[in-house]
Write a protein that holds these residues in place. Structure first.
Motif: not given
Length: 900
Positions: A457, A476, A479, A481-482, A490, A496, A498, A504-505, A508, A512
């Motif tokens: 990670e 990770t 996937g 994540y930003q 987060m 996110l 993958h 995915y928007e 969060f 999670l």
């Protein structure tokens, strides 16, 4: 013919040699043989003093015999030896030194037990001292007679005068030594038994007593001051303060009756009744300190001896000093350079608890480069700090190797990690973690990257107070994540992405977990989007979705609306502010005009020509060792002025390095812009140094436009630094364009099934170039663009984008030359004619990962090529790449000619 004075000298040496032989044989040797191995400590000390006295007497006898031999040879064989060659004249310093060593050992042996042994037959002074004093007096008298008998122009006249001067000066020294010995003996008898036990040391000789020239000591209020030849003693009631003269500094005060005394832990003043007393004390102490530093503490101090100089303020003292007062240095032992009673220069500090510091000091504090070892609770474990220090605390760049196995390489401020730094855990740690980024007052703060090596990670983003806080990217195994982080978790809106490129928007939570009926959006790899509410299902890992599915207009189009999410981080962290801690110290250094004292502090700057940290404490303190491969800053600036032409400049700047990008395809754009920024920073560093170099030559540096800077960055620096991280950066392009390259590889495989003739015939139908049958036959049968194919294959053998473009240009020239040769005239290929032939060459070159190569060249290409030939050729290569992926190039669409 020899003179009567020479004959008298011969007889004098014979008598003195006989006297010395009698002293050695009758007085000293019997005492040494009487008890050769004493059992008690006192007996061993007495034996040691007697042995030294015997050795000095033996050396004096040897020198006397050599002098006697030269005089005999001169007297009996005058033609074979000139007067100047007589030892007493040719090497008067050697003769004098033998006398001084003997008299010094005689006075050193003034210990009660030794003198009791020596006085068994008669008084030691009468037997051991008086013959030498008489001999020196006769030396002077005979040498003066010899001087008078020689003419002023005689070759030996100057040597005789030198010998006379030496032994004339020795006479008062002997008298003064006798007076000091008697005064010292009288002092021992006057002191109480307690003080006598503390101060009565055989090597001490009293030089001055405040009872003779009174002084008032402030602020210590000492009752009596005793100046010996090696120590200064203050008597204060029952307390005795002793100061080693090698660590005493004497300053005359503004008041003519005051004298200031500096020692490592005490500062006090002597106040005399009148200026004469102050002058006497100052002279005695100054010369005593000087002789103590020179290692001549047993040689008497003469007020008339003008050769003795004032002790230096900065001095290297061989003896170690232990601090006794409470404070930072309590019980620490220092050995090294001093200046005005404070550690100053190179030295070593050792504490009783095992701490050890070796390096540079300034006014009593660690200042400059230094290495400190700090023991840990467990045995044989140390923290090792190799860094720069300022006023006793770590600062600037350093390397810290901890006993736990962790290693920190970076900058410090006031003893804490501050600025850019890398903290790497021990390889064998249960959870190995590496942090690369900025620090503030010992905590991670600002932009940084943390890698959890065991879990694979990585976090890239902002930090605050040692926690992830602010915009960040978390990578990770599942996937990327930003979004926003708060308190290491987060939180808030984010993205996110993958591994399969589904995205995915939404919002969060810190853990999670999904909120009930949380709104969000999912974009699938094929471009489909799903907008709606997301919530947890009844079973673990289950998700319930209520929303609307939108189909993509072109599902197979990889450049669809979701592609913008494939590159993360670039917009969240401005590239100009990511690594300010790396270049900030260097910019400050240049802004101040490259001062020499700051040069070592730039060890962290990523240029191989910077000074390497010295690896051992002994090596650091070895003043005879030159600096490791780095000249002075003046030399560096001079060299810089000699490498201003492009080729020479590339060679000079070729030492710049930067590495570590990472291998996450979604960070390719972030990594690419970061590489360019490093090149810009290095160019700015070069310009800054060049400006300083020119200013020192009385010249000025012209301002550089943004366009000129970009051209230099791409044309000079990028080709130099790309090799340092090419493999990691190019791997990002491979991952990002893997799908496109698979389509391209499939097309290449299909095209390889066809013969050169069939493939070229098919491609030829796409263009308007008219060829005769013979010309076409020659083109496809005899050449088949083999030279162009071999040339294009070299595009993947170089890391330099400029060289890759030159390969493209050479390939184009080879294609054009082949066509011109077939036509029998020069022919310039337009795009419509070039493209089909280029497709043929590309298909036969079979370059792996051509898409990654094209995008890499496009991103790193020098802006000067925009709109030019290289841009045109790269566009043509891109078109070939797209055509080979296209359905029209599949086998069932090509002509069915399978034979040549």
């Amino acid at each position: 013919m020899c003179s009567s004075e020479e004959a008298d000298l011969l007889r004098l040496e014979e008598v003195f040699s006989t006297t010395l032989d009698r002293i050695i044989t009758l007085n000293l040797k019997p005492l040494l043989l009487a008890d050769p191995e004493p059992s008690d400590l006192c007996g061993k000390e007495c034996l040691g003093l007697l042995q030294q006295l015997h050795e000095s007497a033996q050396r004096l006898w040897d020198v006397t015999e050599q002098s006697l031999l030269s005089l005999r040879q001169r007297l009996y064989h005058p033609s074979s030896l000139d007067l100047e060659a007589v030892l007493l004249l040719s090497n008067a310093d050697l003769v004098l030194q033998a006398h001084v060593e003997y008299i010094n050992e005689f006075w050193r042996s003034q210990r009660k037990e030794v003198w009791q042994l020596l006085s068994s037959g008669s008084a030691p002074r009468q037997v051991l001292y008086q013959p030498l004093a008489d001999h020196v007096q006769k030396y002077v008298r005979l040498l003066l007679r010899l001087r008078d008998s020689l003419g002023e122009t005689h070759p030996a006249q100057e040597l005789v005068m030198h010998a006379v001067t030496l032994f004339e000066n020795l006479q008062p020294c002997l008298r003064q030594a006798l007076d000091q010995a008697e005064a010292t003996q009288a002092l021992w008898n006057s002191l109480s038994s307690r003080l006598r036990g503390v101060l009565c040391v055989p090597t001490h000789r009293l030089l001055q007593d405040s009872q003779d020239i009174p002084v008032v000591v402030s602020p210590l209020r000492a009752e009596r001051v005793l100046l010996f030849d090696d120590v200064l003693v203050l008597l204060q009631g029952h307390n005795v303060h002793t100061f080693d003269l090698k660590l005493v500094w004497v300053d005359p005060g503004q008041d003519k009756c005051v004298l200031h005394i500096l020692t490592p832990e005490d500062e006090f003043s002597f106040c005399t009744r009148d200026p004469k007393g102050q002058v006497a004390w100052q002279w005695k102490m100054t010369q005593a300190v000087h002789q103590a530093l020179c290692g001549k503490k047993d040689f008497p101090v003469l007020e008339s001896d003008q050769a003795l100089s004032v002790p230096p303020e900065s001095r290297r003292v061989a003896c170690a000093y232990t601090f006794r007062r409470e404070g930072r240095l309590y019980q620490a032992t220092y050995e090294g350079d001093w200046c005005r009673a404070k550690p100053h220069g190179k030295g070593t500090l050792k504490w009783p608890d095992g701490r050890n510091h070796v390096g540079d000091f300034w006014q009593g504090l660690e200042h400059g480069f230094g290495i400190r070892l700090v023991p840990q609770a467990s045995e044989d474990k140390f923290d090792c700090y190799k860094c720069h220090w300022r006023e006793g605390k770590m600062c600037e760049y350093g390397i810290c190797e901890y006993g736990t196995g962790k290693v920190y390489k970076g900058y410090f401020q006031a003893g804490l990690r501050h600025g850019f730094g890398i903290l790497d855990s021990a390889p064998q740690a249960p959870q190995p973690i590496k942090y690369t980024g900025h620090w503030e007052r010992g905590q991670r703060s600002g932009y940084g990257i943390e890698e959890a090596k065991d879990r694979g990670e990585r976090y890239i983003g902002m930090w605050q107070a040692d926690q992830r806080h602010g915009p960040g990217v978390m990578i990770t195994q599942g996937g990327v994540y930003q979004g926003t982080f708060q308190g290491d978790k987060m939180a808030g809106p984010g993205i996110l992405l993958h591994e399969d490129d589904s995205l995915y928007e939404g919002i969060f939570t810190r853990d999670l977990t999904l909120l009930e009926k949380q709104k969000g959006k999912v974009t699938l790899p094929n471009g489909f989007t799903l907008n709606g509410s997301f919530s947890r299902g009844t079973n673990e890992g289950q998700m319930c979705i209520q929303g609307v599915l939108h189909r993509a207009a072109h599902p197979s189009d990889s450049s669809g609306p979701h592609k913008r999410f494939r590159q993360l981080g670039a917009g969240a962290f401005p590239v100009e502010s990511r690594w300010q801690g790396v270049y900030g110290p260097f910019r400050d250094f240049v802004r101040l005009g490259c001062p020499g004292e700051m040069q070592e502090a730039l060890l962290g700057f990523h240029v191989q020509s910077s000074r390497e940290l010295r690896e051992s404490q002994e090596h650091l303190c070895d003043e005879s060792h030159p600096e490791d491969g780095v000249g002075s800053m003046e030399d560096i600036l001079k060299e810089l002025l000699q490498h201003r032409k492009p080729k020479a400049l590339q060679q000079y700047l070729g030492k710049a390095t930067y590495s570590h990008i990472g291998s996450i395809k979604h960070l390719q754009e972030m990594a690419t812009e970061e590489v360019k920024q490093h090149a810009r920073e290095l160019w700015a560093a070069y310009r800054g140094l060049l400006k300083v170099a020119l200013e020192r030559q009385g010249q000025t540096l012209e301002e550089e436009s943004t366009e000129t800077r970009d051209l230099q960055v791409h044309g000079v620096l990028l080709p130099l630094i790309l090799p340092s991280f090419y493999s990691e950066l190019f791997s990002l392009y491979l991952l990002l364009h893997e799908g496109e390259d698979q389509l391209y590889s499939r097309g290449i495989t299909n095209l390889s099934l066809f013969s050169d003739t069939n493939l070229l015939e098919y491609l030829w139908s796409l263009k308007d170039l008219k060829l005769t049958s013979n010309q076409r036959y020659s083109l496809v049968r005899d050449n088949c663009f083999l030279s162009a194919t071999e040339c294009l294959q070299k595009i993947s053998t170089t890391m330099n984008t400029q060289e890759k473009l030159e390969v493209l240009e050479k390939t184009y020239r080879e294609i054009e030359a082949t066509v011109s040769q077939v036509l029998g005239r020069e022919y310039k290929l337009p795009m419509d004619d070039l493209l089909p032939l280029f497709i043929y060459v590309v298909s036969r070159a079979q370059i792996q990962h051509l898409g990654a190569e094209i995008h890499f060249i496009r991103d790193m290409m020098d802006p000067i090529h925009t709109g030019g030939l290289h841009d045109f050729l790269l566009t043509a290569l891109e078109s070939c790449y797209k055509h080979i992926q296209n359905e029209d190039m599949r086998p069932h669409r090509l002509p069915g000619h399978w034979d040549d």
